[in-house]
Design a protein around this motif. Structure first.
Motif, PDB file in Angstrom:
ATOM      1  N   LEU A   1       0.827  -1.208   0.000  1.00 39.40           N
ATOM      2  CA  LEU A   1       0.000   0.000   0.000  1.00 39.40           C
ATOM      3  C   LEU A   1       0.862   1.259   0.000  1.00 39.40           C
ATOM      4  O   LEU A   1       0.415   2.324  -0.426  1.00 39.40           O
ATOM      5  CB  LEU A   1      -0.923   0.023   1.227  1.00 39.40           C
ATOM      6  CG  LEU A   1      -1.992  -1.070   1.315  1.00 39.40           C
ATOM      7  CD1 LEU A   1      -2.738  -0.960   2.625  1.00 39.40           C
ATOM      8  CD2 LEU A   1      -2.965  -0.980   0.142  1.00 39.40           C
TER       9      LEU A   1
ATOM     10  N   GLN B   1      -0.073  -0.535  -5.618  1.00 40.14           N
ATOM     11  CA  GLN B   1      -0.931  -0.029  -4.549  1.00 40.14           C
ATOM     12  C   GLN B   1      -2.390  -0.371  -4.829  1.00 40.14           C
ATOM     13  O   GLN B   1      -3.119  -0.826  -3.936  1.00 40.14           O
ATOM     14  CB  GLN B   1      -0.790   1.495  -4.432  1.00 40.14           C
ATOM     15  CG  GLN B   1       0.507   1.987  -3.835  1.00 40.14           C
ATOM     16  CD  GLN B   1       0.515   3.504  -3.760  1.00 40.14           C
ATOM     17  OE1 GLN B   1       0.584   4.190  -4.775  1.00 40.14           O
ATOM     18  NE2 GLN B   1       0.420   4.034  -2.572  1.00 40.14           N
ATOM     19  N   ARG B   2      -2.775  -0.141  -6.053  1.00 41.77           N
ATOM     20  CA  ARG B   2      -4.166  -0.399  -6.440  1.00 41.77           C
ATOM     21  C   ARG B   2      -4.517  -1.875  -6.284  1.00 41.77           C
ATOM     22  O   ARG B   2      -5.551  -2.229  -5.714  1.00 41.77           O
ATOM     23  CB  ARG B   2      -4.382   0.052  -7.882  1.00 41.77           C
ATOM     24  CG  ARG B   2      -5.816  -0.061  -8.350  1.00 41.77           C
ATOM     25  CD  ARG B   2      -5.972   0.437  -9.771  1.00 41.77           C
ATOM     26  NE  ARG B   2      -5.289  -0.435 -10.722  1.00 41.77           N
ATOM     27  CZ  ARG B   2      -4.354  -0.031 -11.571  1.00 41.77           C
ATOM     28  NH1 ARG B   2      -3.972   1.226 -11.584  1.00 41.77           N
ATOM     29  NH2 ARG B   2      -3.792  -0.874 -12.415  1.00 41.77           N
TER      30      ARG B   2
ATOM     31  N   ALA C   1      -4.716  -2.866  -2.575  1.00 44.21           N
ATOM     32  CA  ALA C   1      -5.961  -2.428  -1.940  1.00 44.21           C
ATOM     33  C   ALA C   1      -7.125  -3.327  -2.352  1.00 44.21           C
ATOM     34  O   ALA C   1      -7.956  -3.712  -1.521  1.00 44.21           O
ATOM     35  CB  ALA C   1      -6.254  -0.971  -2.322  1.00 44.21           C
TER      36      ALA C   1
ATOM     37  N   LEU D   1      -4.311   3.467   3.311  1.00 45.80           N
ATOM     38  CA  LEU D   1      -5.548   3.441   2.524  1.00 45.80           C
ATOM     39  C   LEU D   1      -6.220   4.818   2.533  1.00 45.80           C
ATOM     40  O   LEU D   1      -6.720   5.283   1.501  1.00 45.80           O
ATOM     41  CB  LEU D   1      -6.511   2.385   3.070  1.00 45.80           C
ATOM     42  CG  LEU D   1      -6.178   0.922   2.750  1.00 45.80           C
ATOM     43  CD1 LEU D   1      -7.085  -0.018   3.538  1.00 45.80           C
ATOM     44  CD2 LEU D   1      -6.288   0.644   1.256  1.00 45.80           C
TER      45      LEU D   1
ATOM     46  N   MET E   1      -4.408   7.057   0.260  1.00 48.16           N
ATOM     47  CA  MET E   1      -4.731   6.744  -1.134  1.00 48.16           C
ATOM     48  C   MET E   1      -6.053   7.367  -1.567  1.00 48.16           C
ATOM     49  O   MET E   1      -6.265   7.647  -2.750  1.00 48.16           O
ATOM     50  CB  MET E   1      -4.770   5.226  -1.327  1.00 48.16           C
ATOM     51  CG  MET E   1      -3.396   4.564  -1.286  1.00 48.16           C
ATOM     52  SD  MET E   1      -3.467   2.780  -0.974  1.00 48.16           S
ATOM     53  CE  MET E   1      -4.364   2.215  -2.400  1.00 48.16           C
TER      54      MET E   1
ATOM     55  N   ARG F   1      -8.033   5.671  -5.824  1.00 46.33           N
ATOM     56  CA  ARG F   1      -9.049   6.103  -4.855  1.00 46.33           C
ATOM     57  C   ARG F   1     -10.185   5.081  -4.778  1.00 46.33           C
ATOM     58  O   ARG F   1     -10.689   4.775  -3.693  1.00 46.33           O
ATOM     59  CB  ARG F   1      -9.608   7.472  -5.254  1.00 46.33           C
ATOM     60  CG  ARG F   1      -8.593   8.587  -5.248  1.00 46.33           C
ATOM     61  CD  ARG F   1      -9.251   9.973  -5.197  1.00 46.33           C
ATOM     62  NE  ARG F   1     -10.161  10.200  -6.304  1.00 46.33           N
ATOM     63  CZ  ARG F   1      -9.827  10.698  -7.474  1.00 46.33           C
ATOM     64  NH1 ARG F   1      -8.561  11.013  -7.710  1.00 46.33           N
ATOM     65  NH2 ARG F   1     -10.713  10.896  -8.435  1.00 46.33           N
TER      66      ARG F   1
ATOM     67  N   ALA G   1      -9.020   1.975  -2.833  1.00 43.18           N
ATOM     68  CA  ALA G   1      -8.853   2.287  -1.412  1.00 43.18           C
ATOM     69  C   ALA G   1     -10.217   2.378  -0.732  1.00 43.18           C
ATOM     70  O   ALA G   1     -10.409   1.853   0.380  1.00 43.18           O
ATOM     71  CB  ALA G   1      -8.081   3.591  -1.252  1.00 43.18           C
TER      72      ALA G   1
END
Length: 729
Positions: free
Chosen positions: A312, A320-321, A324, A350, A353, A362, A365
């Motif tokens: 994350l 990251q996406r 999540a 999170l 994000m 977004r 998250a």
């Protein structure tokens, strides 16, 4: 080409050994000759490549269909002409494949390439010809096959070509190419051909479940799993990318990937320093876990949770996406897992994000936080970490999925009583009420969130909100007052709006210089006035102060037993004193007091029309009358003159039905002129309800300022009476 053969034969260690008697000058001369030969060979090769690229660019720029087909046919014929290891042939194959691949990069040319029969030719050359010499040397080894795999991968971008390529036998050859790592892991050429083969499988299987299963049946999954440990990160990425595609919505493939012991390596890849490696790895794990509780359990037992949480904070947005999304999948049903995710530090990154410029980041998250927020232990923690405001901001998004994920997360947070005051304090209630939600499920979710908040406005939550309304900053006070107008119980309205100054906060907003605040106050006051079980404007009027005596319809304007006559517009109207005395204080004063009408036989009524007087008398004799809009205002004047409160109420009700944006100001003046309280209240409610239409009119601010005292009196009376009428249960 002769120079190339000469150079190759001269430097092959089994053929050329320099005599020990050769002088330094001779060695230097030979070295220069060899260098010159190599340079000429390289120059020729560069010139040939340049000619090829120039020809491709020319056809691409001119977009000539005829030239394109001609050129593609030429290259396909070269590939179909022979199948040998001879260097000249291999070189021509390589150039032909290069031309086709360059054309295939342009999606507009893909159909032409396929129509010219390129697919069978490319599939044929996926496998190198048998080695016929003892040296084992194959010119352009791996490069021709790599070019074929690359080109087929480009052609497979179009779904209609996937089946054609597979039916031509490409899969078995591609799987064999994956196994070339057994010969040499350190060869750059080997790494290249393996990577292109894996990429081709990815493109062939994309969104095609039949081909995904064919890859498994051709034995493609075990070598791909093994390639996850390949030394070249590019090969690792390509292998993981293929497995990611093969695992998506294909349970048999998922199970085989897990059975091949891919999980330990994939979890190690999550900690790779190469962003591409951990992005593909987390993608594979996400597809394995999707709709598969048993594999999700295995993934968690294998230790995936912490490295996924660490992703994350990766510098790679894609990772990251995916991380999540995967955490949201982990948190789907297992309550313990939800708690563990939060305990291991997932919430702060999170929330960070949620404020990313990347829409998908977004969205994912918010998805993860929404799942985590369905656990009671996590709700206060998410709010305490600052999750409420960024989630509320996402409600303004024009992306339906992002908006819905944020709404779902807020629905979860609203379950915890400790979060209610925080939601109200930052204007969350207004945000939920005013939002323009794209899809119906989001609107339903928001409605449930508001209902959930409403159910919690009591006890310590209400006490906390009243405290904020009394001692908080002015902006907080007004937000609390606005929210409570919508959410509080009717039983608590007097305590909130009369005893704790809530009404004054709302009335102040009506005179704000900000249109939004005026509108919010109007909506809140209207909601407050029209809560279920509230008293309607007509019902709120006081009852008639005198007992009624109704003689009945048959005695209206009937001379029988008549003891008084009225003259209206020169015509006699027969009446009965007993009925008039009981109807109003005005008639009682007329007949019992010192007025000249006391003993008069005929009483002239100069200021009332016949039809109006007749209706008034009909009401006096029967207690009811139908009042239409045409006569209502004149009848109201008469009812006010003769203090007939019941008739006034009927007239006010009839007039109120005719209130409009254009005449509300005049109607309010009418209510003032004849002390028509119910009509006055109806005008007040109309102005609150129709704020959006009235606020643009130049006289509206003045009218609002003018009616504020009456509005204050109206709400004070209504809220106090509501407590008396509706005692606490």
């Amino acid at each position: 080409m002769h120079l190339s053969l000469s150079l190759s034969s001269s430097i092959h260690p089994s053929i050329f050994t320099p005599p020990s008697s050769v002088t330094f000058m001779e060695n230097q001369k030979r070295h220069e000759q060899l260098t010159s030969s190599a340079r000429k060979n390289l120059k020729r090769k560069l010139e040939e490549d340049f000619d090829v690229d120039r020809k491709i660019a020319s056809i691409s720029n001119q977009n000539s269909v005829e030239d394109l087909f001609k050129e593609v046919y030429t290259q396909v014929e070269i590939l179909n002409s022979n199948y040998t290891w001879v260097e000249a042939n291999r070189a021509s194959f390589k150039r032909a494949i290069h031309v086709l691949s360059e054309f295939a990069k342009n999606e507009d040319f893909v159909n032409a390439i396929v129509d010219c029969g390129a697919v069978p030719a490319l599939v044929w050359h996926l496998d190198a010809p048998p080695r016929l010499n003892d040296s084992g040397l194959v010119f352009y080894e791996h490069e021709v096959e790599k070019g074929c795999a690359f080109t087929l991968g480009l052609l497979a971008v179009k779904p209609e070509h996937q089946r054609l390529i597979v039916e031509a036998g490409a899969l078995s050859h591609l799987v064999n190419l994956l196994k070339r790592h057994n010969d040499d892991q350190n060869s750059r050429a080997v790494a290249g051909v393996i990577r292109r083969a894996a990429d081709a499988i990815t493109n062939l299987a994309h969104e095609n479940n039949i081909i995904k299963s064919r890859v498994r049946m051709e034995g493609g999954i075990p070598p791909l799993v093994k390639l996850l440990e390949f030394v070249d990160p590019k090969v690792q990425r390509a292998a993981a990318g293929a497995l990611r595609t093969l695992a998506f919505k294909n349970d048999e493939n998922k199970n085989q990937i897990v059975e091949c012991n891919a999980l330990p390596t994939l979890i190690l890849m999550l900690r790779s320093e190469d962003p591409g490696v951990h992005y593909e790895a987390v993608g594979v794990i996400g597809n394995l876990v999707h709709s598969s509780p048993s594999i999700k359990k295995e993934v968690l037992l294998a230790g995936a949770l912490q490295p996924v949480i660490e992703l994350l904070s990766s510098c790679c947005t894609e990772s990251q996406r995916e991380a999540a999304l995967l955490l949201g999948q982990f948190a789907a049903t297992d309550s313990d897992c939800k708690v563990h995710i939060v305990q291991r530090g997932a919430v702060p990154p999170l929330i960070e994000m949620l404020q990313s410029p990347d829409t998908q980041l977004r969205e994912m998250a918010a998805f993860a936080l929404g799942r985590l927020a369905q656990d009671n232990h996590n709700q206060a923690g998410i709010a305490h970490s600052g999750g409420i405001e960024p989630l509320l901001m996402l409600l303004d998004s024009k992306n339906g999925s992002l908006q819905h994920n944020a709404a779902f997360a807020l629905y979860g947070l609203a379950e915890n009583e400790d979060n209610v005051a925080d939601l109200v304090k930052v204007g969350g209630v207004q945000k939920l009420q005013d939002g323009e939600f794209i899809v119906q499920p989001t609107r339903d979710c928001v409605a449930k969130t508001l209902k959930r908040l409403e159910e919690k406005i009591h006890g310590r939550v209400l006490s906390h909100l009243l405290y904020l309304m009394c001692v908080g900053e002015k902006a907080v006070q007004t937000r609390v007052a606005l929210a409570l107008a919508h959410l509080c119980s009717p039983n608590d309205q007097k305590a909130i709006f009369m005893d704790n100054n809530g009404l004054e906060l709302l009335l102040e907003l009506l005179e704000s210089t900000t249109l939004k605040q005026q509108r919010d106050a109007s909506v809140a006051l209207y909601k407050l006035a029209t809560k279920p079980c509230s008293i309607s404007p007509v019902d709120a009027a006081p009852p008639s102060p005198t007992p009624q005596v109704y003689l009945g319809e048959q005695y209206v304007n009937n001379p029988t037993l008549s003891d008084v006559t009225f003259l209206i517009e020169g015509k006699r109207f027969f009446a009965h004193r007993i009925c008039l005395l009981a109807s109003s204080d005005t008639f009682r004063a007329m007949f019992d007091g010192g007025y000249r009408e006391k003993d008069a036989k005929d009483i002239e009524i100069p200021n009332i029309r016949w039809d109006v007087f007749e209706l008034m008398m009909r009401y006096i004799y029967t207690g009811s009358v139908d009042v239409n809009a045409d006569i209502a205002q004149e009848l109201l004047r008469a009812a006010d003159q003769y203090l007939l409160e019941g008739l006034k109420r009927l007239c006010e009700y009839a007039i109120a039905q005719d209130i409009s944006v254009e005449n509300v100001s005049l109607m309010y003046e009418l209510s003032e002129a004849f002390n028509a309280t119910s009509l006055e209240h109806a005008c007040i409610l109309f102005m609150l309800e129709k704020f959006d239409k009235l606020c643009t009119l130049p006289w509206y601010p003045h009218l609002i300022h003018r009616i504020l005292p009456e509005m204050r009196t109206y709400f004070a009376t209504a809220l106090t009476r509501r407590v008396l009428v509706e005692p606490h249960q």
